[in-house]
Design a protein around this motif. Structure first.
Motif, mmCIF file in Angstrom:
data_model
loop_
_atom_site.group_PDB
_atom_site.id
_atom_site.type_symbol
_atom_site.label_atom_id
_atom_site.label_comp_id
_atom_site.label_asym_id
_atom_site.label_seq_id
_atom_site.Cartn_x
_atom_site.Cartn_y
_atom_site.Cartn_z
ATOM 1 N N ARG A 49 -27.224 -77.993 -16.175
ATOM 2 C CA ARG A 49 -28.531 -77.021 -15.535
ATOM 3 C C ARG A 49 -27.818 -75.841 -14.490
ATOM 4 N N LYS A 50 -27.653 -74.578 -14.744
ATOM 5 C CA LYS A 50 -27.568 -73.830 -14.266
ATOM 6 C C LYS A 50 -28.596 -73.542 -12.475
ATOM 7 N N ASN A 51 -28.749 -73.759 -11.967
ATOM 8 C CA ASN A 51 -29.489 -72.485 -10.447
ATOM 9 C C ASN A 51 -29.596 -71.337 -10.871
ATOM 10 N N ASN A 52 -30.423 -70.575 -9.449
ATOM 11 C CA ASN A 52 -30.780 -69.519 -9.403
ATOM 12 C C ASN A 52 -29.300 -68.817 -8.815
ATOM 13 N N ILE A 53 -28.516 -68.668 -8.498
ATOM 14 C CA ILE A 53 -27.036 -68.569 -7.799
ATOM 15 C C ILE A 53 -26.459 -68.618 -9.093
ATOM 16 N N ASP A 54 -26.210 -69.896 -9.964
ATOM 17 C CA ASP A 54 -25.282 -69.789 -10.988
ATOM 18 C C ASP A 54 -25.757 -68.258 -12.289
ATOM 19 N N LYS A 55 -27.215 -68.266 -12.391
ATOM 20 C CA LYS A 55 -27.585 -66.954 -12.921
ATOM 21 C C LYS A 55 -27.300 -65.811 -12.353
ATOM 22 N N GLY A 56 -27.199 -65.414 -11.545
ATOM 23 C CA GLY A 56 -26.968 -64.409 -10.822
ATOM 24 C C GLY A 56 -25.420 -63.705 -10.243
ATOM 25 N N ILE A 57 -24.781 -65.296 -10.343
ATOM 26 C CA ILE A 57 -23.253 -64.771 -11.224
ATOM 27 C C ILE A 57 -23.115 -64.537 -12.286
ATOM 28 N N GLU A 58 -24.231 -64.863 -13.101
ATOM 29 C CA GLU A 58 -23.577 -64.392 -14.285
ATOM 30 C C GLU A 58 -24.169 -63.116 -14.391
ATOM 31 N N ALA A 59 -24.853 -62.772 -14.545
ATOM 32 C CA ALA A 59 -25.361 -61.488 -13.878
ATOM 33 C C ALA A 59 -24.870 -60.838 -13.795
ATOM 34 N N LEU A 60 -24.156 -60.662 -11.884
ATOM 35 C CA LEU A 60 -23.563 -59.505 -11.766
ATOM 36 C C LEU A 60 -22.453 -59.372 -12.561
ATOM 37 N N THR A 61 -22.101 -60.949 -13.094
ATOM 38 C CA THR A 61 -19.988 -60.425 -13.814
ATOM 39 C C THR A 61 -20.384 -59.440 -14.723
ATOM 40 N N PHE A 62 -21.703 -59.208 -15.738
ATOM 41 C CA PHE A 62 -21.707 -58.405 -16.542
ATOM 42 C C PHE A 62 -22.295 -57.367 -16.648
ATOM 43 N N ALA A 63 -22.953 -57.098 -15.352
ATOM 44 C CA ALA A 63 -23.573 -55.948 -14.894
ATOM 45 C C ALA A 63 -22.456 -54.844 -13.992
ATOM 46 N N LEU A 64 -21.217 -56.183 -13.199
ATOM 47 C CA LEU A 64 -19.576 -54.999 -12.683
ATOM 48 C C LEU A 64 -18.888 -54.621 -14.528
ATOM 49 N N ILE A 65 -18.801 -55.140 -15.655
ATOM 50 C CA ILE A 65 -18.428 -54.846 -15.867
ATOM 51 C C ILE A 65 -18.837 -53.974 -17.054
ATOM 52 N N LEU A 66 -20.363 -53.743 -16.756
ATOM 53 C CA LEU A 66 -21.221 -52.103 -17.364
ATOM 54 C C LEU A 66 -20.914 -51.003 -16.319
ATOM 55 N N ILE A 67 -21.015 -51.239 -15.685
ATOM 56 C CA ILE A 67 -21.129 -50.254 -13.858
ATOM 57 C C ILE A 67 -19.597 -49.761 -14.318
ATOM 58 N N SER B 87 -16.418 -77.802 -12.872
ATOM 59 C CA SER B 87 -15.466 -77.162 -14.014
ATOM 60 C C SER B 87 -16.038 -75.773 -14.140
ATOM 61 N N THR B 88 -18.006 -75.882 -14.441
ATOM 62 C CA THR B 88 -18.462 -74.729 -14.880
ATOM 63 C C THR B 88 -18.794 -73.738 -13.592
ATOM 64 N N GLN B 89 -18.386 -74.321 -12.441
ATOM 65 C CA GLN B 89 -18.684 -72.833 -11.156
ATOM 66 C C GLN B 89 -17.404 -72.426 -11.172
ATOM 67 N N MET B 90 -16.214 -73.064 -11.197
ATOM 68 C CA MET B 90 -15.114 -72.012 -10.960
ATOM 69 C C MET B 90 -15.061 -71.952 -12.349
ATOM 70 N N LEU B 91 -15.843 -71.700 -13.187
ATOM 71 C CA LEU B 91 -15.570 -70.916 -14.071
ATOM 72 C C LEU B 91 -15.920 -69.415 -13.925
ATOM 73 N N ARG B 92 -17.261 -69.390 -13.741
ATOM 74 C CA ARG B 92 -18.250 -68.762 -13.696
ATOM 75 C C ARG B 92 -17.650 -67.760 -12.330
ATOM 76 N N ASN B 93 -17.481 -68.381 -11.373
ATOM 77 C CA ASN B 93 -16.811 -67.356 -10.060
ATOM 78 C C ASN B 93 -15.326 -66.932 -10.604
ATOM 79 N N LEU B 94 -14.360 -67.289 -11.763
ATOM 80 C CA LEU B 94 -12.957 -66.836 -11.796
ATOM 81 C C LEU B 94 -14.055 -65.713 -12.647
#
Length: 175
Positions: free
Chosen positions: A9-27, A105-112
């Motif tokens: 299960r993803k917590n809100n921080i995990d979801k936020g990191i994923e959203a920020l990741t794709f937002a930065l690429i879009l920016i 492991s999922t946190q590590m890939l998300r942060n990567l």
């Protein structure tokens, strides 16, 4: 070896990191679009590309490569993160440690993925600023820092997993 397939299960921080990741690429892509017509035909390119000349200059069209390539990498990491049982782990996966190891492991890939998107944005900003005539010290500060960051992240998570294993093992011995 077949590992149990559980959904982490993803917590809100995990979801936020994923959203920020794709937002930065879009920016990054939006910045290129906004400044594209103001840029000269040749400008500094901060990634190794075959059409870059010996002076490190490339056409402004090459700027689009960065968000495309980094976006693809982030998408692959995002999809791979949905299958943590496929990863390699420093210890045997058991019912006792499965959730913790999969979560780490999922946190590590998300942060990567987040670090990759930050790198994309920084490369884009540096290229645009230099193309507009502003001098940046990008090479001086970020080139040494980014490889350290990409090496340190897996090491930190490896240590977390191994420490968790050691703490669990010591607790079980005491009981």
């Amino acid at each position: 070896m077949s590992r149990p397939k559980i959904k982490i299960r993803k917590n809100n921080i995990d979801k936020g990191i994923e959203a920020l990741t794709f937002a930065l690429i879009l920016i990054s892509a939006i910045l290129i679009g906004v400044y594209y017509n103001q840029l000269p035909e040749k400008l500094p390119i901060y990634f190794n590309w075959p059409s870059k000349d010996n002076d490190g200059l490339g056409t402004k069209d090459l700027l689009w490569i960065s968000p495309i390539v980094f976006g693809i990498i982030d998408i692959v990491l995002y999809k791979l993160n949905q299958y943590p049982w496929l990863f390699n782990y420093p210890s045997e996966i058991s019912n006792k440690n499965i959730e913790y190891n999969y979560k780490m492991s999922t946190q590590m890939l998300r942060n990567l993925g987040l670090f990759i998107s930050i790198m994309c944005l920084l490369i884009t900003i540096a290229s645009i600023l230099n193309g507009l005539g502003n001098d940046t010290d990008y090479n001086k500060y970020l080139y040494p820092f980014l490889p350290i960051l990409f090496i340190a992240l897996p090491i930190i998570y490896l240590i977390k997993i191994l420490m968790h294993k050691k703490i669990k093992y010591n607790k079980e011995e005491l009981n």
